[in-house]
Design a protein around this motif. Structure first.
Motif, PDB file in Angstrom:
ATOM      1  N   TRP A 120       0.847  -1.192   0.000  1.00  0.00           N
ATOM      2  CA  TRP A 120       0.000   0.000   0.000  1.00  0.00           C
ATOM      3  C   TRP A 120       0.884   1.243   0.000  1.00  0.00           C
ATOM      4  O   TRP A 120       1.782   1.371   0.828  1.00  0.00           O
ATOM      5  N   ARG A 121       0.600   2.179  -0.884  1.00  0.00           N
ATOM      6  CA  ARG A 121       1.272   3.472  -0.791  1.00  0.00           C
ATOM      7  C   ARG A 121       0.719   4.237   0.407  1.00  0.00           C
ATOM      8  O   ARG A 121       1.465   4.766   1.215  1.00  0.00           O
ATOM      9  N   THR A 122      -0.572   4.277   0.519  1.00  0.00           N
ATOM     10  CA  THR A 122      -1.244   4.839   1.697  1.00  0.00           C
ATOM     11  C   THR A 122      -2.425   3.936   1.993  1.00  0.00           C
ATOM     12  O   THR A 122      -3.305   3.772   1.147  1.00  0.00           O
ATOM     13  N   GLN A 123      -2.428   3.344   3.164  1.00  0.00           N
ATOM     14  CA  GLN A 123      -3.500   2.396   3.498  1.00  0.00           C
ATOM     15  C   GLN A 123      -4.678   3.150   4.103  1.00  0.00           C
ATOM     16  O   GLN A 123      -4.520   3.856   5.094  1.00  0.00           O
ATOM     17  N   PRO A 124      -5.871   3.020   3.526  1.00  0.00           N
ATOM     18  CA  PRO A 124      -7.012   3.816   3.982  1.00  0.00           C
ATOM     19  C   PRO A 124      -7.722   3.207   5.186  1.00  0.00           C
ATOM     20  O   PRO A 124      -7.563   2.030   5.508  1.00  0.00           O
ATOM     21  N   ALA A 125      -8.540   4.049   5.826  1.00  0.00           N
ATOM     22  CA  ALA A 125      -9.455   3.553   6.857  1.00  0.00           C
ATOM     23  C   ALA A 125     -10.609   2.845   6.172  1.00  0.00           C
ATOM     24  O   ALA A 125     -10.929   3.118   5.002  1.00  0.00           O
ATOM     25  N   SER A 126     -11.233   1.925   6.873  1.00  0.00           N
ATOM     26  CA  SER A 126     -12.305   1.126   6.277  1.00  0.00           C
ATOM     27  C   SER A 126     -13.489   1.973   5.835  1.00  0.00           C
ATOM     28  O   SER A 126     -14.255   1.564   4.962  1.00  0.00           O
ATOM     29  N   SER A 127     -13.628   3.159   6.425  1.00  0.00           N
ATOM     30  CA  SER A 127     -14.766   4.029   6.097  1.00  0.00           C
ATOM     31  C   SER A 127     -14.496   4.951   4.909  1.00  0.00           C
ATOM     32  O   SER A 127     -15.364   5.735   4.527  1.00  0.00           O
ATOM     33  N   THR A 128     -13.312   4.836   4.303  1.00  0.00           N
ATOM     34  CA  THR A 128     -12.949   5.781   3.249  1.00  0.00           C
ATOM     35  C   THR A 128     -13.901   5.712   2.052  1.00  0.00           C
ATOM     36  O   THR A 128     -14.389   4.640   1.689  1.00  0.00           O
ATOM     37  N   ALA A 129     -14.140   6.887   1.491  1.00  0.00           N
ATOM     38  CA  ALA A 129     -14.879   6.975   0.229  1.00  0.00           C
ATOM     39  C   ALA A 129     -13.952   7.435  -0.888  1.00  0.00           C
ATOM     40  O   ALA A 129     -14.400   7.731  -2.002  1.00  0.00           O
ATOM     41  N   THR A 130     -12.663   7.490  -0.585  1.00  0.00           N
ATOM     42  CA  THR A 130     -11.652   7.868  -1.571  1.00  0.00           C
ATOM     43  C   THR A 130     -11.387   6.692  -2.512  1.00  0.00           C
ATOM     44  O   THR A 130     -11.290   5.550  -2.055  1.00  0.00           O
ATOM     45  N   PRO A 131     -11.258   6.921  -3.804  1.00  0.00           N
ATOM     46  CA  PRO A 131     -11.008   5.822  -4.744  1.00  0.00           C
ATOM     47  C   PRO A 131      -9.757   5.015  -4.397  1.00  0.00           C
ATOM     48  O   PRO A 131      -8.769   5.555  -3.896  1.00  0.00           O
ATOM     49  N   ILE A 132      -9.828   3.730  -4.683  1.00  0.00           N
ATOM     50  CA  ILE A 132      -8.696   2.817  -4.522  1.00  0.00           C
ATOM     51  C   ILE A 132      -8.390   2.214  -5.885  1.00  0.00           C
ATOM     52  O   ILE A 132      -9.288   1.703  -6.562  1.00  0.00           O
ATOM     53  N   VAL A 133      -7.126   2.272  -6.271  1.00  0.00           N
ATOM     54  CA  VAL A 133      -6.695   1.686  -7.540  1.00  0.00           C
ATOM     55  C   VAL A 133      -5.749   0.525  -7.248  1.00  0.00           C
ATOM     56  O   VAL A 133      -4.703   0.708  -6.612  1.00  0.00           O
ATOM     57  N   ALA A 134      -6.133  -0.668  -7.683  1.00  0.00           N
ATOM     58  CA  ALA A 134      -5.295  -1.858  -7.530  1.00  0.00           C
ATOM     59  C   ALA A 134      -4.351  -1.970  -8.725  1.00  0.00           C
ATOM     60  O   ALA A 134      -4.745  -1.704  -9.860  1.00  0.00           O
ATOM     61  N   VAL A 135      -3.129  -2.390  -8.462  1.00  0.00           N
ATOM     62  CA  VAL A 135      -2.109  -2.507  -9.499  1.00  0.00           C
ATOM     63  C   VAL A 135      -1.632  -3.958  -9.567  1.00  0.00           C
ATOM     64  O   VAL A 135      -1.363  -4.573  -8.534  1.00  0.00           O
ATOM     65  N   PHE A 136      -1.519  -4.477 -10.788  1.00  0.00           N
ATOM     66  CA  PHE A 136      -1.012  -5.837 -11.012  1.00  0.00           C
ATOM     67  C   PHE A 136       0.227  -5.746 -11.896  1.00  0.00           C
ATOM     68  O   PHE A 136       0.175  -5.183 -12.995  1.00  0.00           O
ATOM     69  N   HIS A 137       1.338  -6.296 -11.421  1.00  0.00           N
ATOM     70  CA  HIS A 137       2.606  -6.191 -12.135  1.00  0.00           C
ATOM     71  C   HIS A 137       2.726  -7.251 -13.224  1.00  0.00           C
ATOM     72  O   HIS A 137       1.863  -8.120 -13.389  1.00  0.00           O
ATOM     73  N   GLY A 138       3.816  -7.202 -13.949  1.00  0.00           N
ATOM     74  CA  GLY A 138       4.067  -8.142 -15.026  1.00  0.00           C
ATOM     75  C   GLY A 138       4.833  -9.367 -14.561  1.00  0.00           C
ATOM     76  O   GLY A 138       5.088  -9.549 -13.360  1.00  0.00           O
ATOM     77  N   LEU A 139       5.213 -10.203 -15.517  1.00  0.00           N
ATOM     78  CA  LEU A 139       5.927 -11.436 -15.220  1.00  0.00           C
ATOM     79  C   LEU A 139       7.200 -11.147 -14.433  1.00  0.00           C
ATOM     80  O   LEU A 139       8.043 -10.369 -14.868  1.00  0.00           O
ATOM     81  N   GLU A 140       7.309 -11.748 -13.258  1.00  0.00           N
ATOM     82  CA  GLU A 140       8.462 -11.593 -12.366  1.00  0.00           C
ATOM     83  C   GLU A 140       8.670 -10.142 -11.933  1.00  0.00           C
ATOM     84  O   GLU A 140       9.755  -9.762 -11.503  1.00  0.00           O
ATOM     85  N   GLY A 141       7.609  -9.344 -12.005  1.00  0.00           N
ATOM     86  CA  GLY A 141       7.680  -7.977 -11.520  1.00  0.00           C
ATOM     87  C   GLY A 141       7.419  -7.909 -10.029  1.00  0.00           C
ATOM     88  O   GLY A 141       7.181  -8.919  -9.351  1.00  0.00           O
ATOM     89  N   SER A 142       7.427  -6.683  -9.498  1.00  0.00           N
ATOM     90  CA  SER A 142       7.232  -6.472  -8.064  1.00  0.00           C
ATOM     91  C   SER A 142       7.216  -4.975  -7.808  1.00  0.00           C
ATOM     92  O   SER A 142       7.251  -4.171  -8.749  1.00  0.00           O
ATOM     93  N   LEU A 143       7.239  -4.612  -6.535  1.00  0.00           N
ATOM     94  CA  LEU A 143       7.379  -3.201  -6.183  1.00  0.00           C
ATOM     95  C   LEU A 143       8.706  -2.654  -6.684  1.00  0.00           C
ATOM     96  O   LEU A 143       8.851  -1.452  -6.882  1.00  0.00           O
TER      97      LEU A 143
END
Length: 333
Positions: free
Chosen positions: A58-81
């Motif tokens: 998580w770049r910034t982990q939200p509170a469970s009540s957040t209404a701020t958008p969340i964007v999930a990211v999926f890396h490529g083959l053998e990728g990572s942070l």
């Protein structure tokens, strides 16, 4: 940028490579060398139903009540942070005021996963569980996702499987190998073999490390010597990926896992970003934009390489994807 109609391109800007950086290999490799700023994240292990886990960053982990958008990211083959594109997009997501989270595929976070199986281009179960978990944990937050290369292929396939019940308002795929068989053959040619050797070496090393905990010879008839001798994607996929994940062989795996055949079933907004000169594939993997649903947009540039798209100049590079991807998602978030 190919004009696929004004309604499809909308506010998406045309990509122009930096002067002197039109070569597809420069586009592909430069971001990995000139864009190495570290990124502080919060790590979270997400247990999976089968007893394994995936690691979230998580770049910034939200509170469970957040209404701020969340964007999930999926890396490529053998990728990572550690992949420059992953850090770039997490920063760009934060700059928009959203929350960004990268899901590492099994074994890609620096920790080997527990089970004999791994991940692959068409394996949507982990992402499905993760995104459903996000929906439950953050019920008020609009969700979207972006996938790079293998992660893009997986994301498009998942959106097709979900149809109109997807929890995502929109999805973006970047440099996805939409026809895996063609891509496996293309990357085994010319300079592209350099990428193949690097990636296959990494995949083989992980399997070898797991031999201590799993009897692959009993499970799928795979010996240490057989996996050590894998040099191409087809060899690796025939010997490991296909049998450990229940496919008959590499061709069966490629056929069932390629997103190309699923694109017509996507019912939520999606953007597919590709480059004609991608050294991992050929233009033969590209769909006919006229055959896509109205909600699926295709943006193809003449240049860009594989997950490159470096504009600006060599001294002051601009990573076009960090503008184009959030710009598209903002229309729905």
């Amino acid at each position: 940028m190919i004009d696929v109609s004004q309604s499809q391109t909308n506010s998406l800007s045309a990509f122009i490579p930096a002067r002197g950086l039109g070569n597809p290999h420069l586009q592909t490799l430069l971001p990995r060398f000139i864009n190495r700023r570290p990124l502080e994240v919060t790590w979270q292990a997400l247990p999976l139903p089968d007893g394994d886990f995936v690691d979230l960053a998580w770049r910034t982990q939200p509170a469970s009540s957040t209404a701020t958008p969340i964007v999930a990211v999926f890396h490529g083959l053998e990728g990572s942070l550690g992949s420059s594109y992953a850090r770039d997009i997490l920063r760009a997501i934060e700059q928009r005021g959203w929350h960004g989270v990268l899901m590492h595929f099994r074994g890609c976070s620096g920790r080997l996963n527990r089970l004999p199986r791994s991940y692959h281009s068409g394996e949507t179960g982990d992402a499905r569980y993760f995104l459903s978990w996000l929906r439950e944990q953050y019920p008020h937050a609009p969700l979207a996702a972006v996938g790079y290369s293998l992660g893009g292929n997986m994301l498009l396939k998942l959106q097709a499987e979900w149809g109109n019940v997807s929890p995502l308002r929109a999805a973006v795929s970047v440099s996805a190998p939409l026809k895996l068989d063609i891509c496996a053959d293309r990357i085994n040619q010319g300079f592209s073999k350099v990428y193949e050797r690097h990636l296959v070496k990494s995949l083989v090393a992980k399997v070898l490390a797991k031999f201590a905990d799993h009897d692959y010879e009993q499970l799928i008839g795979l010996t240490l010597q057989q996996i050590e001798r894998a040099r191409t994607f087809r060899q690796f996929d025939n010997r490991f990926t296909a049998p450990i994940h229940g496919f008959a062989d590499a061709d069966d795996y490629y056929r069932q896992s390629s997103a190309f055949g699923y694109l017509g079933y996507i019912q939520q907004p999606a953007l597919i970003i590709q480059a004609f000169d991608d050294p991992f594939m050929t233009p033969a993997i590209l769909p006919d934009p006229q055959q896509l649903p109205d909600n699926v947009q295709l943006a193809v540039s003449q240049r860009g390489g594989h997950v490159g798209f470096v504009g600006g100049s060599l001294l002051r590079p601009r990573y076009w994807l960090t503008e184009a991807v959030p710009g598209y998602l903002a229309r729905f978030l």
